[in-house]
Write a protein that holds these residues in place. Structure first.
Motif, PDB file in Angstrom:
ATOM      1  N   GLY A 255      54.106  28.405  45.481  1.00 24.60           N
ATOM      2  CA  GLY A 255      53.172  27.032  45.460  1.00 24.60           C
ATOM      3  C   GLY A 255      52.003  27.407  44.882  1.00 24.60           C
ATOM      4  O   GLY A 255      51.058  26.255  45.235  1.00 24.60           O
ATOM      5  N   GLU A 256      51.661  28.366  44.332  1.00 23.87           N
ATOM      6  CA  GLU A 256      50.234  28.757  43.963  1.00 23.87           C
ATOM      7  C   GLU A 256      50.144  28.936  42.670  1.00 23.87           C
ATOM      8  O   GLU A 256      51.158  29.389  41.912  1.00 23.87           O
ATOM      9  CB  GLU A 256      49.843  29.853  44.796  1.00 23.87           C
ATOM     10  CG  GLU A 256      49.632  29.729  46.328  1.00 23.87           C
ATOM     11  CD  GLU A 256      49.147  30.859  47.104  1.00 23.87           C
ATOM     12  OE1 GLU A 256      48.958  31.914  46.468  1.00 23.87           O
ATOM     13  OE2 GLU A 256      49.009  30.843  48.278  1.00 23.87           O
ATOM     14  N   GLU A 257      49.185  28.396  41.828  1.00 21.98           N
ATOM     15  CA  GLU A 257      48.840  28.847  40.648  1.00 21.98           C
ATOM     16  C   GLU A 257      48.211  30.197  40.387  1.00 21.98           C
ATOM     17  O   GLU A 257      47.506  30.890  41.295  1.00 21.98           O
ATOM     18  CB  GLU A 257      47.664  27.725  39.897  1.00 21.98           C
ATOM     19  CG  GLU A 257      48.342  26.336  40.098  1.00 21.98           C
ATOM     20  CD  GLU A 257      47.339  25.520  39.383  1.00 21.98           C
ATOM     21  OE1 GLU A 257      46.290  25.837  39.096  1.00 21.98           O
ATOM     22  OE2 GLU A 257      47.177  23.996  39.617  1.00 21.98           O
ATOM     23  N   ARG A 258      48.196  30.871  39.117  1.00 20.17           N
ATOM     24  CA  ARG A 258      47.644  31.996  38.912  1.00 20.17           C
ATOM     25  C   ARG A 258      47.397  32.221  37.504  1.00 20.17           C
ATOM     26  O   ARG A 258      47.867  31.222  36.612  1.00 20.17           O
ATOM     27  CB  ARG A 258      48.586  33.076  39.247  1.00 20.17           C
ATOM     28  CG  ARG A 258      49.891  33.311  38.493  1.00 20.17           C
ATOM     29  CD  ARG A 258      50.878  34.687  38.992  1.00 20.17           C
ATOM     30  NE  ARG A 258      52.062  34.952  38.322  1.00 20.17           N
ATOM     31  CZ  ARG A 258      53.254  34.211  38.301  1.00 20.17           C
ATOM     32  NH1 ARG A 258      53.415  33.164  39.212  1.00 20.17           N
ATOM     33  NH2 ARG A 258      54.006  34.606  37.539  1.00 20.17           N
ATOM     34  N   VAL A 259      46.408  33.070  37.085  1.00 23.66           N
ATOM     35  CA  VAL A 259      46.116  33.172  35.544  1.00 23.66           C
ATOM     36  C   VAL A 259      46.224  34.665  35.222  1.00 23.66           C
ATOM     37  O   VAL A 259      45.695  35.858  36.118  1.00 23.66           O
ATOM     38  CB  VAL A 259      44.673  32.632  35.466  1.00 23.66           C
ATOM     39  CG1 VAL A 259      44.121  33.000  33.971  1.00 23.66           C
ATOM     40  CG2 VAL A 259      44.413  31.244  36.028  1.00 23.66           C
ATOM     41  N   VAL A 260      47.039  34.774  34.319  1.00 30.17           N
ATOM     42  CA  VAL A 260      47.332  36.211  33.932  1.00 30.17           C
ATOM     43  C   VAL A 260      46.580  36.623  32.541  1.00 30.17           C
ATOM     44  O   VAL A 260      46.939  35.829  31.694  1.00 30.17           O
ATOM     45  CB  VAL A 260      48.972  36.339  33.849  1.00 30.17           C
ATOM     46  CG1 VAL A 260      49.230  38.019  33.343  1.00 30.17           C
ATOM     47  CG2 VAL A 260      49.602  36.035  35.211  1.00 30.17           C
ATOM     48  N   ALA A 328      52.719  47.797  34.483  1.00 30.53           N
ATOM     49  CA  ALA A 328      51.326  47.296  34.946  1.00 30.53           C
ATOM     50  C   ALA A 328      50.986  48.408  36.019  1.00 30.53           C
ATOM     51  O   ALA A 328      49.676  48.845  36.039  1.00 30.53           O
ATOM     52  CB  ALA A 328      51.204  46.117  35.562  1.00 30.53           C
ATOM     53  N   ALA A 329      51.844  48.757  36.823  1.00 27.30           N
ATOM     54  CA  ALA A 329      51.522  49.692  37.870  1.00 27.30           C
ATOM     55  C   ALA A 329      51.368  51.237  37.353  1.00 27.30           C
ATOM     56  O   ALA A 329      50.221  51.734  37.685  1.00 27.30           O
ATOM     57  CB  ALA A 329      52.839  49.811  38.906  1.00 27.30           C
ATOM     58  N   GLN A 330      51.856  51.581  36.300  1.00 26.85           N
ATOM     59  CA  GLN A 330      51.882  52.579  35.855  1.00 26.85           C
ATOM     60  C   GLN A 330      50.557  52.638  34.828  1.00 26.85           C
ATOM     61  O   GLN A 330      49.884  53.775  34.715  1.00 26.85           O
ATOM     62  CB  GLN A 330      52.952  52.954  34.582  1.00 26.85           C
ATOM     63  CG  GLN A 330      54.409  53.335  35.275  1.00 26.85           C
ATOM     64  CD  GLN A 330      55.384  53.282  34.498  1.00 26.85           C
ATOM     65  OE1 GLN A 330      55.286  52.974  33.403  1.00 26.85           O
ATOM     66  NE2 GLN A 330      56.583  53.849  34.948  1.00 26.85           N
ATOM     67  N   ALA A 331      50.040  51.660  34.636  1.00 27.06           N
ATOM     68  CA  ALA A 331      48.706  51.356  33.894  1.00 27.06           C
ATOM     69  C   ALA A 331      47.411  51.338  34.727  1.00 27.06           C
ATOM     70  O   ALA A 331      46.373  51.726  34.465  1.00 27.06           O
ATOM     71  CB  ALA A 331      48.620  50.345  33.289  1.00 27.06           C
ATOM     72  N   THR A 335      47.450  47.399  44.380  1.00 29.64           N
ATOM     73  CA  THR A 335      48.296  46.492  44.743  1.00 29.64           C
ATOM     74  C   THR A 335      47.894  45.313  44.740  1.00 29.64           C
ATOM     75  O   THR A 335      48.561  44.027  44.388  1.00 29.64           O
ATOM     76  CB  THR A 335      48.597  46.856  46.281  1.00 29.64           C
ATOM     77  OG1 THR A 335      48.922  48.263  46.434  1.00 29.64           O
ATOM     78  CG2 THR A 335      49.522  45.961  46.949  1.00 29.64           C
ATOM     79  N   ARG A 336      46.707  44.951  44.845  1.00 27.53           N
ATOM     80  CA  ARG A 336      46.069  43.397  44.883  1.00 27.53           C
ATOM     81  C   ARG A 336      45.996  43.196  43.486  1.00 27.53           C
ATOM     82  O   ARG A 336      46.300  41.781  43.390  1.00 27.53           O
ATOM     83  CB  ARG A 336      44.507  43.669  45.389  1.00 27.53           C
ATOM     84  CG  ARG A 336      43.813  42.254  45.756  1.00 27.53           C
ATOM     85  CD  ARG A 336      44.666  41.405  46.785  1.00 27.53           C
ATOM     86  NE  ARG A 336      44.505  42.153  47.866  1.00 27.53           N
ATOM     87  CZ  ARG A 336      45.062  41.518  49.215  1.00 27.53           C
ATOM     88  NH1 ARG A 336      45.758  40.549  49.017  1.00 27.53           N
ATOM     89  NH2 ARG A 336      44.894  42.212  50.109  1.00 27.53           N
ATOM     90  N   GLU A 337      45.770  43.686  42.622  1.00 29.25           N
ATOM     91  CA  GLU A 337      45.940  43.447  41.047  1.00 29.25           C
ATOM     92  C   GLU A 337      47.469  42.906  40.772  1.00 29.25           C
ATOM     93  O   GLU A 337      47.719  41.930  39.935  1.00 29.25           O
ATOM     94  CB  GLU A 337      45.370  44.379  40.142  1.00 29.25           C
ATOM     95  CG  GLU A 337      43.784  44.444  40.288  1.00 29.25           C
ATOM     96  CD  GLU A 337      43.362  45.780  39.432  1.00 29.25           C
ATOM     97  OE1 GLU A 337      42.326  45.764  39.387  1.00 29.25           O
ATOM     98  OE2 GLU A 337      44.230  46.701  39.365  1.00 29.25           O
ATOM     99  N   LEU A 338      48.304  43.456  41.073  1.00 24.70           N
ATOM    100  CA  LEU A 338      49.628  43.469  40.961  1.00 24.70           C
ATOM    101  C   LEU A 338      50.202  42.069  41.738  1.00 24.70           C
ATOM    102  O   LEU A 338      51.117  41.314  41.205  1.00 24.70           O
ATOM    103  CB  LEU A 338      50.718  44.529  41.595  1.00 24.70           C
ATOM    104  CG  LEU A 338      50.832  45.724  40.824  1.00 24.70           C
ATOM    105  CD1 LEU A 338      51.593  46.719  41.381  1.00 24.70           C
ATOM    106  CD2 LEU A 338      51.206  45.418  39.400  1.00 24.70           C
ATOM    107  N   MET A 339      49.632  41.892  42.963  1.00 23.46           N
ATOM    108  CA  MET A 339      49.866  40.699  43.566  1.00 23.46           C
ATOM    109  C   MET A 339      49.293  39.636  42.694  1.00 23.46           C
ATOM    110  O   MET A 339      49.981  38.289  42.562  1.00 23.46           O
ATOM    111  CB  MET A 339      49.170  40.594  44.917  1.00 23.46           C
ATOM    112  CG  MET A 339      50.038  41.689  45.753  1.00 23.46           C
ATOM    113  SD  MET A 339      49.215  41.846  47.505  1.00 23.46           S
ATOM    114  CE  MET A 339      49.274  40.193  48.234  1.00 23.46           C
ATOM    115  N   ALA A 340      47.983  39.680  42.241  1.00 25.49           N
ATOM    116  CA  ALA A 340      47.443  38.569  41.494  1.00 25.49           C
ATOM    117  C   ALA A 340      48.233  38.336  40.091  1.00 25.49           C
ATOM    118  O   ALA A 340      48.581  37.101  39.994  1.00 25.49           O
ATOM    119  CB  ALA A 340      46.165  38.790  41.287  1.00 25.49           C
TER     120      ALA A 340
END
Length: 393
Positions: A255-260, A328-331, A335-340
Motif C-alpha cells: 500500500g506504499e509507494e517507493r522510488v528506486v 544489492a545486498a552483495q553490493a 537492511t534499511r536500504e534493502l527494505m526501501a
C-alpha cells in the motif's frame, strides 16, 4: 462476616430460585439490570460472583459476559468488510478472506464468539485439515496451504474480538498452525538470469532486466507507466492484481509507494527505450508488439519456456526480484536500504537477501584470490623467510 455479605449484596441482589439454586443480578451504569451468566449452588457463591464483578469494575477490567454472544459469522464478515485488523485489505486479499470464510470457516458461523473455545478450535482444525487433505490428494496437493490460511484468518479475527473486549483471550492456541514454512528459494546468479532472458521473445528483454534492477514484483512490472521514470529514478506506486480472474489496478502489496534508483546500465536502456517509443505519461511503459500492455500470463508463459530451454526449470518469475535484491545486498546495501528498494514493511524479508549474500562470502573470497594474482602474492623476501622458518633445523 455479615458486614462483608452486606457490602457484596449492596452492589447487586441474590435470590433463590424454585430449583434451589441462586441467581445473582446487578445493574450497569445506565441502569440496565444484568443477570449472571450462570446460577450458583449456594448463596455464598452468588455473593462472591457479585464481589468479583465489583472488583473488576474498580480495576477497570470488567467485561460484560453478554458482549461475546454475537455469532462468529456476521462478526467475521464485518471484520473483512472493514479492512481486517489494519483497516485496509488489498482487493485480492479481501477475495481470499471471503472465500476462506465461506468455504472453511462456515461451520463456526452461528457459534457465539464466547463459545469458540480452544477445544472447539482444535476440533475444527483437525476436521478441516483432514477434509482438505482428502480433497486435495486427487489433484496432487496436500491442502496444507488452505488450512494454514483459514487458521491464520480465524486467529486474526478472534484477536480483534479480544481487542474489542468481546472475549477474554484468543482461543487459537495451536502451536505452529497458521505459520508458513515454505523452503527458501534457490539463488539465481546473474548469468543464469541472462541465459533465461536471452531465450525469451525480444519484447520481454528490457522488462525482465527492469524487474531485476528495480526489484519489482510481477504485478508492479505490468503496471509501470512511462511517466513513472525520471532522471534515473523509477517510481513504484501501483500493481496489477488478478482479482476473481480480472486484471485490476491496485496500490502496491504494502500500500506504499517507493522510488528506486536504477543501475547505470539499466538507466541508459530505459531512457533509450522511452526515447525510441511514443506514448502518454500514463501509457504502459512496456508493451507487446500489438501495442497492448504486458500481462501476467504472457510473461509467465514466456518465462516457463525459456527457463526450460536454458536448462534451469527450478526458477520462478519471482526469483528475478530475489536475484536483484541479493545482488544489492552483495553490493553492500544495508537492511534499511534493502527494505526501501524492495518495499518491505519489516526487516525479516530484507534479512533473507543479506543471509544469501553472507553465504556467498567464501565464494567471493576464492574468486578474488584467483583474480588478484600478484596483488595478493607475498613479497619474495617474506616468502623466503617463511620457508626458512618452516624448515627443520
Amino acid at each position: 462476616m455479615s458486614e462483608r455479605k452486606a457490602n457484596r449484596a449492596s452492589f447487586g441482589t441474590v435470590r433463590k430460585l424454585p430449583s434451589g439454586r441462586y441467581q445473582a443480578r446487578y445493574h450497569e451504569a445506565n441502569g440496565e439490570r444484568v443477570t449472571a451468566p450462570t446460577t450458583f449452588a449456594t448463596k455464598r457463591e452468588a455473593l462472591d460472583h457479585l464481589a468479583g464483578v465489583r472488583a473488576d469494575r474498580m480495576r477497570g477490567t470488567y467485561r460484560d459476559h453478554r458482549a461475546g454472544s454475537a455469532p462468529f459469522g456476521p462478526y467475521a464478515e464485518e471484520w473483512i468488510a472493514n479492512g481486517g485488523s489494519r483497516g485496509r485489505l488489498a482487493p485480492r486479499t479481501k477475495v481470499l478472506y471471503e472465500d476462506l470464510l465461506h468455504r472453511h470457516l462456515s461451520s463456526l458461523a452461528t457459534t457465539p464468539l464466547n463459545a469458540v473455545t480452544p477445544p472447539l478450535v482444535r476440533t475444527w482444525y483437525a476436521k478441516t485439515r483432514k477434509s482438505l487433505q482428502a480433497s486435495s490428494a486427487a489433484r496432487g496437493g496436500s491442502g496444507e496451504t488452505a488450512v494454514r490460511q483459514a487458521y491464520a484468518l480465524l486467529r486474526s479475527i478472534l484477536a480483534t474480538a479480544v481487542t474489542d473486549g468481546l472475549i477474554p483471550s484468543n482461543p487459537c492456541q495451536i502451536k505452529g498452525a497458521g505459520i508458513a514454512s515454505a523452503p527458501e528459494r534457490p539463488y539465481m546468479a546473474p548469468e543464469v538470469l541472462s541465459a533465461i532472458v536471452e531465450r525469451m521473445p525480444e519484447q520481454y528483454s528490457l522488462p525482465m532486466r527492469t524487474m531485476f534492477g528495480a526489484h519489482l514484483r510481477l504485478g508492479e512490472l505490468v503496471a509501470l507507466q512511462r511517466g513513472d521514470y525520471s532522471d534515473g529514478l523509477l517510481r513504484v506506486e501501483r500493481q496489477v492484481a488478478i482479482v476473481r480472474g480480472v486484471p485490476t489496478v491496485t496500490p502496491t502489496k504494502t500500500g506504499e509507494e517507493r522510488v528506486v534508483a536504477l543501475p547505470g546500465t539499466l538507466r541508459e536502456m530505459v531512457e533509450e527505450h522511452l526515447a525510441s517509443t511514443t506514448g502518454f505519461p500514463k501509457s504502459p511503459m512496456f508493451t507487446r508488439p500489438d501495442g497492448g500492455a504486458l500481462t501476467h500470463g504472457g510473461i509467465q508463459q514466456a518465462w516457463a519456456k525459456a527457463r526450460k530451454a536454458a536448462g534451469h526449470p527450478q526458477f520462478h518469475v519471482h526469483d528475478v526480484r530475489h536475484a536483484g535484491l541479493t545482488l544489492a545486498a552483495q553490493a553492500g546495501a544495508t537492511t534499511r536500504e534493502l527494505m526501501a528498494r524492495a518495499g518491505h514493511r519489516t526487516t525479516a524479508a530484507a534479512m533473507t537477501y543479506q543471509h544469501v549474500a553472507e553465504e556467498r562470502n567464501a565464494l567471493v573470497a576464492e574468486r578474488m584470490d584467483a583474480l588478484a594474482g600478484a596483488a595478493l602474492a607475498p613479497r619474495k623476501g617474506h616468502l623466503e623467510a617463511v620457508i626458512r622458518l618452516e624448515l627443520p633445523l
